[in-house]
Design a protein around this motif. Structure first.
Motif, short mmCIF file in Angstrom:
data_model
loop_
_atom_site.label_atom_id
_atom_site.label_comp_id
_atom_site.label_asym_id
_atom_site.label_seq_id
_atom_site.Cartn_x
_atom_site.Cartn_y
_atom_site.Cartn_z
N ALA A 72 34.97 58.36 47.95
CA ALA A 72 34.86 57.62 46.69
C ALA A 72 36.17 56.90 46.40
O ALA A 72 36.18 55.78 45.88
N TYR A 73 37.29 57.55 46.73
CA TYR A 73 38.60 56.91 46.49
C TYR A 73 38.74 55.64 47.33
O TYR A 73 39.26 54.63 46.84
N GLN A 74 38.27 55.69 48.57
CA GLN A 74 38.31 54.49 49.42
C GLN A 74 37.55 53.34 48.76
O GLN A 74 37.97 52.19 48.81
N ILE A 75 36.40 53.67 48.16
CA ILE A 75 35.59 52.66 47.48
C ILE A 75 36.32 52.13 46.24
O ILE A 75 36.39 50.92 46.01
N LEU A 76 36.88 53.06 45.47
CA LEU A 76 37.53 52.67 44.20
C LEU A 76 38.76 51.81 44.45
O LEU A 76 39.16 51.03 43.58
N LYS A 77 39.37 51.98 45.63
CA LYS A 77 40.57 51.18 45.92
C LYS A 77 40.29 49.69 45.93
O LYS A 77 41.20 48.88 45.77
N ASN A 78 39.00 49.32 46.08
CA ASN A 78 38.67 47.89 46.04
C ASN A 78 38.87 47.28 44.66
O ASN A 78 38.87 46.06 44.51
N LEU A 79 39.05 48.14 43.65
CA LEU A 79 39.39 47.63 42.32
C LEU A 79 40.72 46.88 42.34
O LEU A 79 40.97 46.02 41.49
N ASN A 80 41.57 47.22 43.32
CA ASN A 80 42.85 46.50 43.50
C ASN A 80 42.64 44.98 43.56
O ASN A 80 43.50 44.22 43.11
N ILE A 81 41.54 44.59 44.20
CA ILE A 81 41.29 43.16 44.37
C ILE A 81 41.18 42.48 43.01
O ILE A 81 41.82 41.46 42.74
N ILE A 82 40.37 43.11 42.14
CA ILE A 82 40.18 42.53 40.80
C ILE A 82 41.48 42.58 40.00
O ILE A 82 41.88 41.59 39.37
N SER A 83 42.16 43.73 40.05
CA SER A 83 43.38 43.86 39.24
C SER A 83 44.45 42.86 39.70
O SER A 83 45.16 42.29 38.87
N THR A 84 44.53 42.65 41.00
CA THR A 84 45.51 41.67 41.50
C THR A 84 45.20 40.28 40.95
O THR A 84 46.09 39.57 40.47
N GLY A 85 43.91 39.91 40.98
CA GLY A 85 43.51 38.60 40.46
C GLY A 85 43.86 38.45 38.99
O GLY A 85 44.42 37.44 38.56
N VAL A 86 43.53 39.48 38.20
CA VAL A 86 43.76 39.41 36.76
C VAL A 86 45.26 39.33 36.45
O VAL A 86 45.71 38.50 35.66
N LEU A 87 46.05 40.19 37.12
CA LEU A 87 47.49 40.21 36.84
C LEU A 87 48.19 38.96 37.37
O LEU A 87 49.16 38.48 36.78
N TYR A 88 47.70 38.45 38.48
CA TYR A 88 48.22 37.19 39.03
C TYR A 88 48.07 36.08 38.00
O TYR A 88 48.98 35.29 37.77
N ARG A 89 46.90 36.07 37.36
CA ARG A 89 46.63 35.06 36.33
C ARG A 89 47.56 35.26 35.13
O ARG A 89 48.14 34.32 34.60
N ILE A 90 47.69 36.54 34.70
CA ILE A 90 48.43 36.83 33.46
C ILE A 90 49.93 36.69 33.67
O ILE A 90 50.63 36.02 32.90
N ILE A 91 50.45 37.33 34.74
CA ILE A 91 51.91 37.41 34.90
C ILE A 91 52.48 36.14 35.50
O ILE A 91 53.48 35.60 35.01
N LEU A 92 51.85 35.64 36.56
CA LEU A 92 52.41 34.43 37.20
C LEU A 92 51.87 33.17 36.54
O LEU A 92 52.27 32.07 36.89
N LYS A 93 50.96 33.34 35.57
CA LYS A 93 50.39 32.21 34.81
C LYS A 93 49.83 31.12 35.74
O LYS A 93 49.89 29.94 35.44
N LYS A 94 49.32 31.56 36.91
CA LYS A 94 48.70 30.59 37.80
C LYS A 94 47.21 30.58 37.55
O LYS A 94 46.58 31.62 37.43
N LYS A 95 46.65 29.39 37.49
CA LYS A 95 45.23 29.25 37.20
C LYS A 95 44.39 29.46 38.46
O LYS A 95 44.74 29.00 39.54
#
Lengths: 347, 347
Positions: free
Chosen positions: A143-166
């Motif tokens: 289950a942890y291996q599956i949940l690690k795919n949440l990284n993909i979404i979090s990276t996208g969201v934080l990339y948008r917020i922190i680096l302010k890239k659209k």
């Protein structure tokens, strides 16, 4: 060895923060301002290198599992990776100094202002790795291996917020597909366990994904803040903090064992291969941060995951599932959509 | 009952060809040229109706399976569906004649030129249904359920070729995702069987998908060829051929049984519900062909499949798998991409 896999996975991520490079950066202009064509070429090379290294890393893990258990200390292996990367940074720098002389951009000495943010990614990974020991109280390993795919979404969201890239709407859609596709490709009969994850497990998984995503995005911010600064110097300082934090881990966790049995006890040929691979992967991640971005990194590691499965068919006689083909299709479409969905230039 | 499921699935498809309608078309202007707003409203209503009817159809199938076996003849049930649709067409037409009088567009009599193409969809489905008996020599039932998703791709390709309607690159990507997403949502532990499908099985599955897609697209072409012609008249003629072909099937397959036990032998309350549902679904498909298109139909039935699974959780205590959530996510993104990816108007 089971243990090493987890740590090595974290490590890939920890290392993201602390890049450095000899080989690649040495043969390419270290200035960022080059022509679009050469920057595109550079971006492609580092992305390809990261994909191949990440993929071979996973294959080394399978290989080492098959070869049996090795009783080496994980903390010393992680320290060795950091030290190796640090050494490679210095070798690359020495070559540059010899050919170009010491300049403002490639000198090793630094200001507090520059270096003060460098420990932050390492600290974030440390917290994440500590949390990792607790999440297994709520979530099992598949289950942890599956949940690690949440990284993909979090990276996208934080990339948008922190680096302010659209990212365009299509690119967001592509990102959701990447996450769904990777998870689909990894489905196996025990994957449904993840649906029984208790609320605390979900919260911890999301926090860990955010920590990991934040560390990656923050590293990109650090490296990109000074575009003209030589990447090897930036790596050197990132890896120095990596060494320090791993040294602390050795002292806290494995002091007695290292004192009694020695630092390199239990190391085998595969262990050395893995350390070398992790070091080179770390450098590749760093290069991707400098010349591309976290989004490219996420796509690169996702493709590496698929590549690993295909290669494992030939190397280890693994079977590919229907879910793997479906997931790969979705990931492929995601890559296509990401590439055609570039945001319109702002007026 | 197992048998009925297959046939009913074919039937949904067969009926696509032969729509008719009382209730819906009666209350809305039968001319196509209406304002964009009312045409959008009409499109939404028929799409929603098709989604709900298809979904409840699948639920009826589960319900009837739970209720046990019914020994009624499948061919007579199919004939009843066609006859009911024909009757509903006539009722709707009678109402229209009373209110608007008999016009060129709503008169029942027709020319050979108009009616000559109407048997073609029915013939295509007949061939497909015959092939179906042979495909099970190469493909097992769960694999066949998976392979049926090829219909999605074949419909898109034939829609492009036969109706010469453009889909944008993003809409093509969305279509591939719809196919992958639906298949993912249906994954179960025995799905991997499909990978052992022999070459002949693949060829037959592709031929069947093409036949089914061709029949759907051809029906749309027939109905849209005369936009001002009343849909109930078009349905009436399509269903007449449906009745004829099903009558032939009764004579060939079940003549003795029907003669000995009677036409409605073994019919239960659920059987009647299913026949009613199939008739209304068929009419809804026809409406979608008239006021929307095959692409909308494919999306509508895909959403119905997901809806059925969710409703089954409450009705029958089914469990949703992780694959279902992933597939639903991909289907949702596909719908979003399809809606934003409209082709640019040609210059």
């Amino acid at each position: 060895m089971e243990n090493y896999e987890d740590v090595s996975q974290n490590d890939i991520e920890s290392l993201h923060g602390k890049p450095l490079s000899g080989v690649i950066s040495n043969s390419t202009p270290s200035s960022l301002g080059g022509s679009t064509k050469s920057s595109w070429k550079l971006k492609s090379i580092v992305t390809l290198a990261l994909t191949l290294l990440t993929s071979s890393q996973a294959i080394l893990i399978v290989w080492s599992k098959r070869a049996g258990k090795y009783e080496y200390s994980v903390t010393t292996a992680n320290f060795s990776v950091e030290a190796l990367k640090c050494a490679l940074s210095l070798v690359a720098l020495a070559k540059i100094w010899r050919s170009q002389g010491v300049t403002e951009d490639n000198k090793l000495s630094t200001s507090f202002d520059e270096v003060s943010v460098y420990p932050i990614p390492a600290i974030l990974y440390l917290i994440k790795n500590l949390l990792q020991y607790y999440i297994f109280a709520y979530v099992d390993a598949p289950a942890y291996q599956i949940l690690k795919n949440l990284n993909i979404i979090s990276t996208g969201v934080l990339y948008r917020i922190i680096l302010k890239k659209k990212l365009s709407e299509i690119q967001w859609a592509a990102f959701i597909l990447l996450c769904a596709g990777c998870t689909t490709a990894q489905l196996n009969p025990s994957s449904d366990h993840v649906l029984q994850t208790p609320f605390q497990g979900w919260v911890m998984a999301i926090i860990m994904a955010l920590l990991s995503g934040f560390a990656g995005v923050y590293t990109e911010a650090i490296i990109k803040k000074r575009p003209s600064r030589n990447i090897n110097v930036q790596n050197f300082w990132l890896y120095i903090f990596g060494m320090i934090f791993n040294l602390i881990a050795i002292v806290v966790q494995d002091y007695d064992e290292v004192m009694n049995k020695g630092f390199f006890h239990g190391y085998s040929f595969i262990t050395v291969c893995m350390i070398l691979n992790h070091a080179l992967s770390g450098i590749a991640v760093s290069m991707v941060m400098k010349y591309a971005d976290n989004i490219v990194k996420v796509y690169s590691t996702s493709v590496a995951m698929l590549l690993t499965a295909v290669v494992s068919v030939f190397l280890f006689g693994f079977h590919l599932s229907l879910a793997f083909f479906l997931g790969s299709t979705v990931v492929s479409v995601s890559i296509y959509l990401h590439s055609i969905g570039k945001p319109q230039p702002q007026k």
